[in-house]
Design an enzyme around this catalytic site. Structure first.
Site, PDB file in Angstrom:
ATOM      1  N   THR A  81      27.608  15.855  -0.186  1.00 37.44           N
ATOM      2  CA  THR A  81      27.842  17.088  -0.067  1.00 37.44           C
ATOM      3  C   THR A  81      29.738  16.861   1.516  1.00 37.44           C
ATOM      4  O   THR A  81      29.573  18.298   1.741  1.00 37.44           O
ATOM      5  CB  THR A  81      27.222  16.361   1.697  1.00 37.44           C
ATOM      6  N   THR A  82      29.722  16.617   1.563  1.00 38.33           N
ATOM      7  CA  THR A  82      31.595  16.954   1.797  1.00 38.33           C
ATOM      8  C   THR A  82      32.188  17.353   1.224  1.00 38.33           C
ATOM      9  O   THR A  82      33.150  18.536   1.074  1.00 38.33           O
ATOM     10  CB  THR A  82      32.229  15.308   1.884  1.00 38.33           C
ATOM     11  N   ASP A 103      29.421  10.873   6.947  1.00 42.61           N
ATOM     12  CA  ASP A 103      28.666  12.005   6.196  1.00 42.61           C
ATOM     13  C   ASP A 103      28.729  13.711   6.396  1.00 42.61           C
ATOM     14  O   ASP A 103      28.068  13.813   7.662  1.00 42.61           O
ATOM     15  CB  ASP A 103      27.909  11.271   6.564  1.00 42.61           C
ATOM     16  N   ASP A 108      22.169   7.685   0.510  1.00 46.74           N
ATOM     17  CA  ASP A 108      23.300   7.605  -0.227  1.00 46.74           C
ATOM     18  C   ASP A 108      23.213   6.874  -1.765  1.00 46.74           C
ATOM     19  O   ASP A 108      23.038   7.438  -2.459  1.00 46.74           O
ATOM     20  CB  ASP A 108      24.982   8.125   0.354  1.00 46.74           C
TER      21      ASP A 108
END
Length: 530
Positions: free
Chosen positions: A94-95, A61, A382
């Site tokens: 987020t990545t 994550d 998530d």
């Protein structure tokens, strides 16, 4: 007097400006992006991080990784901050946002080297962002959120890139049930507050299959309302608890531990004699006075307990203590008591037991170790965020880099209508978007040039918007057939956050820090000071 030097800044202040600052910011952003580049897609690699206390974090994550990284460069700190912003806003992507922001800055570097002014690049980037968001709305597909099978497919797309992918069917069901539980509609406006009313509880030991959905208020050692806690087990038995879980035990071994449909009393006061404030004096002149004081204490506690027993509750929660005498009366009346409950938990129990407000939801998950459970918790968070995003904004986009290629193609077409030098940074944005499918291909171990060239060619054909990269094999595939979707809210937020961060860092041309400037003598270890 004309040539006299004027000092404005303190001599101990360190200052950098101009091209050096811009190059440093871009390099810092690229470094942060490279750290988590391998964490994108279902074939993502994991990072093992050691915190200062010796704890271990194993995750893919992006936000969890960057939270544990200690950086000094201000631009690198800004990059880490956007990952946190993305996580707070939509809980996913987020990545992708870090990789995109790094690539946006990377493609701008060549224009800065050619002495193009940053404001020109920024103007082109802003125009590109508007066109990107318009394109997303045009391509997006509406979804019927009442169809459970479709919702599960959408959540599966998010879970499939995580460590929890092996148990994706179970995790998707848990996430969807949890979000549906806390969903409220007030005056036609839908509200889903996951952070406040949904929590993942980790129970070490057993296996993930034993995690499950529990409906009710659960205390460690006491089970209320409808479902009980099954000790041990596996991830497949994870579940949603429609209520509140409190890590407390009963205050007396003879108190009941299993209570169905209880009458509950919630207190914020203690069930013991109220002690005097500081500087309180009691004057006792004879022995009977001391006995009378003890008797008054007992009568006070007895009166409180009688008031409670008169209401015939099955369970009493209090934020304060319970005296041994009060326990005696409560046990005698067959009432279970839980003491020193946190105020926040007391408020949640109140909401869970109320008729007007939806129950607080908790999920209880089981696994073999703390590290695995921590990763499962992040994955479930998530998944719940994906459910929330789709329920609030029911529009979908194809995943697997398909939407990036479609938007890139649209930007290339619109760039031909632009005049002046702004068209080059505008086109560079189109090129930067290809970093998502390119990274997916790289993480699969496939031939990047061959597959990416084939994907570009495929998107030149009509009705090929849904074609992207299969994250498992690295081959081209129709994302609609594979059922790989992304919520419009997540993708739009990703583009906005990445672009705004790139613009922010490009506007910086001066860094002034309060650190003391070291001279050469100090760097040599103080040899010259002698």
């Amino acid at each position: 007097m004309m040539g006299q030097q004027v000092l404005v800044l303190n001599q101990n202040i360190k200052r950098e400006s101009g091209r050096k600052v811009q190059a440093g910011n871009i390099n810092a952003a690229k470094t942060i992006a490279d750290v988590i580049r391998t964490c994108l897609g279902p074939r993502a690699m994991m990072k093992m991080l050691l915190d200062p206390m010796g704890g271990i974090v194993m995750t893919n994550d992006g936000n969890a990784i960057l939270r544990e990284i200690q950086v000094q460069h201000p631009a690198a700190k800004s990059m880490i901050e956007i990952s946190r912003t993305q996580d707070e806003e939509v809980g996913d992507g987020t990545t992708s946002v870090i990789i995109l922001a790094g690539e946006m800055l990377s493609v701008a570097e060549q224009f800065l080297e050619q002495q193009m002014h940053p404001t020109i690049i920024i103007s082109a980037y802003r125009q590109a962002l508007e066109d990107m968001l318009d394109t997303l709305k045009e391509i997006s597909t509406p979804v019927d959120t009442s169809v459970r099978s479709m919702m599960l497919k959408i959540v599966h797309s998010a879970i499939n890139t995580k460590a929890l992918s092996r148990w994706s069917e179970l995790a998707c069901s848990i996430a969807l049930d949890a979000v549906r539980t806390v969903e409220r509609e007030d005056n036609g406006r839908k509200e889903i507050d996951i952070k406040k009313y949904a929590k993942v509880e980790k129970v070490p030991g057993g296996i993930i299959e034993d995690s499950c959905v529990l409906k009710g208020v659960v205390c460690s050692g006491v089970v209320l309302l409808t479902c009980g806690v099954v000790p041990g087990g596996i991830i497949e038995d994870s579940c949603v608890l429609k209520g509140v879980m409190v890590n407390k035990d009963v205050t007396h071994p003879r108190m009941k531990r299993m209570i169905k449909n209880p009458r509950i009393i919630l207190l914020d006061c203690s069930l013991e004699y109220k002690k005097g404030e500081s500087q309180t004096d009691i004057e006792i002149s004879k022995e009977e006075d001391f006995a009378r004081i003890l008797q008054m204490e007992e009568e006070y506690v007895q009166q409180i307990c009688e008031d409670i027993i008169r209401l015939k509750p099955d369970l009493v929660f209090t934020e304060k203590g319970i005296s041994d005498l009060a326990l005696h009366y409560l046990v005698k009346a067959n009432i279970t008591a839980i003491r020193r409950v946190r105020k926040s938990d007391n408020n949640r129990i109140s909401r869970a037991c109320g008729a007007r407000i939806a129950s607080r939801t908790r999920e209880e998950e089981r696994g073999a170790s703390k590290e695995i459970l921590a990763e499962v918790e992040r994955n479930l968070q998530d998944a719940m965020q994906v459910c929330r995003n789709v329920l609030l904004d029911p529009f979908l986009l194809p995943g697997g880099g398909a939407i990036e290629m479609a938007v890139s193609k649209r930007l290339m077409e619109r760039s031909r209508a632009l005049t002046g030098i702004e068209q080059w940074p505008y086109r560079a944005v189109a090129t930067a978007l290809e970093v998502v499918p390119r990274t997916l291909i790289q993480n699969c171990g496939a031939s990047t040039i061959r597959v990416l060239t084939s994907l570009r060619a495929k998107h030149t054909q009509e009705k090929s918007v849904n074609w992207g990269v299969d994250g498992e094999t690295g081959c081209l595939a129709d994302m609609m057939e594979l059922g790989i979707w992304e919520p419009l809210a997540v993708k739009a937020q990703t583009y906005k956050t990445a672009m705004e961060t790139a613009i922010l860092l490009l506007r910086i041309d001066d860094i002034v820090s309060g650190h003391k400037k070291k001279d050469k003598d100090e760097q040599m270890g103080g040899q010259g000071a002698e």
